[in-house]
Design a protein around this motif. Structure first.
Motif, short mmCIF file in Angstrom:
data_model
loop_
_atom_site.label_atom_id
_atom_site.label_comp_id
_atom_site.label_asym_id
_atom_site.label_seq_id
_atom_site.Cartn_x
_atom_site.Cartn_y
_atom_site.Cartn_z
N ASN A 116 1.88 -13.26 8.95
CA ASN A 116 1.17 -12.20 8.23
C ASN A 116 1.13 -10.90 9.02
OD1 ASN A 116 0.81 -13.77 6.01
ND2 ASN A 116 -1.41 -13.87 6.13
N VAL A 117 1.09 -11.01 10.35
CA VAL A 117 1.19 -9.81 11.18
C VAL A 117 2.54 -9.12 10.94
CG1 VAL A 117 1.45 -8.95 13.54
CG2 VAL A 117 -0.42 -10.50 12.98
N MET A 118 3.59 -9.90 10.89
CA MET A 118 4.92 -9.31 10.66
C MET A 118 5.02 -8.66 9.29
SD MET A 118 7.87 -11.51 12.58
CE MET A 118 8.95 -10.12 12.27
N ILE A 119 4.43 -9.30 8.28
CA ILE A 119 4.44 -8.70 6.95
C ILE A 119 3.66 -7.39 6.96
CG2 ILE A 119 3.72 -8.95 4.54
CD1 ILE A 119 4.14 -11.97 4.87
N ALA A 120 2.48 -7.40 7.54
CA ALA A 120 1.62 -6.21 7.54
C ALA A 120 2.27 -5.05 8.29
CB ALA A 120 0.26 -6.54 8.15
N THR A 121 2.86 -5.34 9.43
CA THR A 121 3.50 -4.26 10.19
C THR A 121 4.74 -3.74 9.47
OG1 THR A 121 4.63 -5.93 11.56
CG2 THR A 121 2.62 -4.98 12.44
N THR A 122 5.41 -4.61 8.74
CA THR A 122 6.55 -4.17 7.93
C THR A 122 6.09 -3.26 6.81
OG1 THR A 122 7.80 -6.19 8.42
CG2 THR A 122 8.47 -4.95 6.48
N LEU A 123 4.98 -3.59 6.18
CA LEU A 123 4.44 -2.75 5.11
C LEU A 123 4.07 -1.37 5.65
CD1 LEU A 123 2.12 -5.30 3.27
CD2 LEU A 123 4.31 -4.43 2.49
N GLU A 124 3.43 -1.32 6.79
CA GLU A 124 3.08 -0.04 7.40
C GLU A 124 4.34 0.78 7.69
OE1 GLU A 124 0.91 3.11 9.02
OE2 GLU A 124 0.21 1.40 7.85
N SER A 125 5.34 0.11 8.25
CA SER A 125 6.60 0.79 8.58
C SER A 125 7.29 1.33 7.34
CB SER A 125 7.52 -0.18 9.32
OG SER A 125 8.77 0.42 9.60
N MET A 126 7.34 0.52 6.28
CA MET A 126 7.99 0.96 5.05
C MET A 126 7.21 2.09 4.39
SD MET A 126 9.82 -2.21 3.16
CE MET A 126 10.85 -1.06 2.27
N GLY A 127 5.89 1.99 4.41
CA GLY A 127 5.07 3.05 3.81
C GLY A 127 5.31 4.38 4.50
N GLU A 128 5.32 4.38 5.83
CA GLU A 128 5.54 5.61 6.57
C GLU A 128 6.95 6.16 6.33
OE1 GLU A 128 4.71 5.04 10.69
OE2 GLU A 128 2.68 4.27 10.35
N THR A 129 7.93 5.25 6.30
CA THR A 129 9.32 5.67 6.13
C THR A 129 9.56 6.28 4.75
OG1 THR A 129 10.10 3.98 7.68
CG2 THR A 129 11.72 4.86 6.12
N LEU A 130 9.03 5.64 3.70
CA LEU A 130 9.21 6.18 2.35
C LEU A 130 8.47 7.50 2.18
CD1 LEU A 130 9.00 2.90 0.23
CD2 LEU A 130 11.05 4.24 0.79
N ALA A 131 7.32 7.64 2.85
CA ALA A 131 6.61 8.92 2.80
C ALA A 131 7.43 10.02 3.47
CB ALA A 131 5.24 8.78 3.48
N LEU A 132 8.04 9.70 4.60
CA LEU A 132 8.90 10.68 5.29
C LEU A 132 10.06 11.12 4.41
CD1 LEU A 132 9.95 12.22 7.79
CD2 LEU A 132 11.07 10.08 8.49
N LEU A 133 10.70 10.15 3.76
CA LEU A 133 11.84 10.49 2.90
C LEU A 133 11.40 11.39 1.74
CD1 LEU A 133 13.67 7.03 2.80
CD2 LEU A 133 14.28 9.05 4.14
N ARG A 134 10.28 11.06 1.12
CA ARG A 134 9.79 11.88 0.00
C ARG A 134 9.46 13.30 0.46
NH1 ARG A 134 4.83 8.95 -2.67
NH2 ARG A 134 4.92 10.78 -4.04
N LYS A 135 8.82 13.42 1.61
CA LYS A 135 8.50 14.75 2.12
C LYS A 135 9.76 15.53 2.49
CE LYS A 135 5.09 16.60 2.93
NZ LYS A 135 3.84 16.56 3.73
N GLY A 136 10.81 14.81 2.86
CA GLY A 136 12.07 15.45 3.25
C GLY A 136 13.00 15.74 2.09
N GLY A 137 12.57 15.41 0.86
CA GLY A 137 13.36 15.73 -0.31
C GLY A 137 14.27 14.63 -0.80
N ILE A 138 14.19 13.44 -0.21
CA ILE A 138 14.98 12.30 -0.68
C ILE A 138 14.08 11.42 -1.54
CG2 ILE A 138 16.24 10.21 0.01
CD1 ILE A 138 16.97 11.63 2.60
#
Length: 243
Positions: A116-138
Motif C-alpha cells: 500500500n505504501v508503493m501504491i500511495a507513493t505511485t499515486l502521489e507521483s502520478m498526480g504531480e506528473t499529470l499536474a505538471l503536464l497540464r500546466k505545461g500545455g500537454i
C-alpha cells in the motif's frame, strides 16, 4: 471463520472479550483475518488463539472492489503450516493467486502495508506528473497515454492513474482515512525497524492535508486532485462541492 475489519481496534474487539471469536470458536477452528492491520495485532491475536487451542491465519488482500467481485484479488497468507493448509482451499476460491509468507502472521500484514505504501507513493507521483503536464500545455490524456503505454504500464499506473486522469474519486475503493491508517501503520513498522521512509512520510502528510480539506469520503487516488489544486488547475465541475 473469516473476518475483514478496518483496523486493529475493530479486529481486537471482535476477536477478544467475553463474546469474541476466541470465546465462541471451537478448539481446532481457524480464524482467517483478511484485515489490513498491524503485524503487532496479528501476532498478539495469533498467540491468544493458540492458547485457546485454535488457529489464526493472516490473509490480507491486494486488489480493489472490482477485482474482488471478479475474484481476481491477491492474498498474502501467513500462519502455522497446518492452519494455512486448512485455510488455503477456501482462500484460493476467492482470488487469483496466493502468496505464502511463512509461519509468522505479522509478515503477511507487513507485506500488505508495504504494498500500500508503493501504491500511495505511485499515486502521489502520478498526480504531480499529470499536474505538471497540464500546466505545461500537454493534455492529461496524451500524457497518460505516453506514460502508461511505454515505461509505466503497470496495473497501478493504469487503474489508479486512470482515476486521476478522469477525476473519478467517488465512489471510493479505498477512502482516505483507511489509506492514512495504512501509511501510519507502515511508518510505525519502519520506525521500529530503523528504516527511513521519507517519501512515505511525505505522502502520509499529503493524506493529512486531504483530511483537513474534508475529503475523507474520496478515494486515495485524490492525491492527484490535491496535486492539481496545489498547481492552481481547474477541476471537474462535479467536484465543486469540495471547494
Amino acid at each position: 471463520m473469516f473476518s475483514s475489519l478496518p483496523n486493529d481496534a475493530a479486529l481486537s474487539s471482535v476477536t477478544e472479550g467475553h463474546s469474541g471469536l476466541i470465546t465462541v470458536m471451537k478448539k481446532g477452528a481457524v480464524h482467517v483475518s483478511t484485515s489490513t492491520v498491524s503485524p503487532t495485532i496479528a501476532r498478539h491475536l495469533a498467540g491468544l488463539h493458540q492458547s485457546s487451542g485454535q488457529g489464526y491465519v493472516a490473509s490480507p488482500v491486494l486488489g480493489n472492489p472490482d477485482l474482488a467481485k471478479a475474484r481476481k484479488v491477491f492474498f498474502m497468507v501467513a500462519g502455522p503450516a497446518d492452519h494455512v493448509a486448512s485455510a488455503v482451499p477456501v482462500i484460493q476460491n476467492l482470488g487469483q493467486h496466493i502468496f505464502l509468507m511463512g509461519d509468522d502472521p505479522g509478515h503477511a500484514n507487513l507485506m500488505k502495508l508495504a504494498a500500500n505504501v508503493m501504491i500511495a507513493t505511485t499515486l502521489e507521483s502520478m498526480g504531480e506528473t499529470l499536474a505538471l503536464l497540464r500546466k505545461g500545455g500537454i493534455s492529461a490524456e496524451l500524457g497518460f497515454d505516453v506514460l502508461t503505454n511505454s515505461l509505466f504500464d503497470s496495473k497501478v499506473h493504469k487503474a489508479y492513474g486512470g482515476k486521476i486522469l478522469h477525476e473519478r474519486y467517488r465512489p471510493a475503493g479505498m477512502v482516505v482515512p483507511l489509506a492514512l491508517k495504512d501509511m501510519r501503520l507502515a511508518l510505525t513498522e519502519a520506525e521500529h525497524a530503523t528504516t527511513p521512509m521519507p517519501f512515505a512520510s511525505l505522502v502520509r502528510d499529503r493524506m493529512v492535508a486531504m483530511m483537513a480539506r474534508g475529503w475523507e469520503t474520496l478515494d486515495w487516488s485524490a492525491l492527484g486532485l490535491l496535486a492539481s489544486r496545489d498547481a492552481g488547475l481547474p477541476s471537474d465541475p462535479g467536484l465543486s462541492d469540495l471547494f
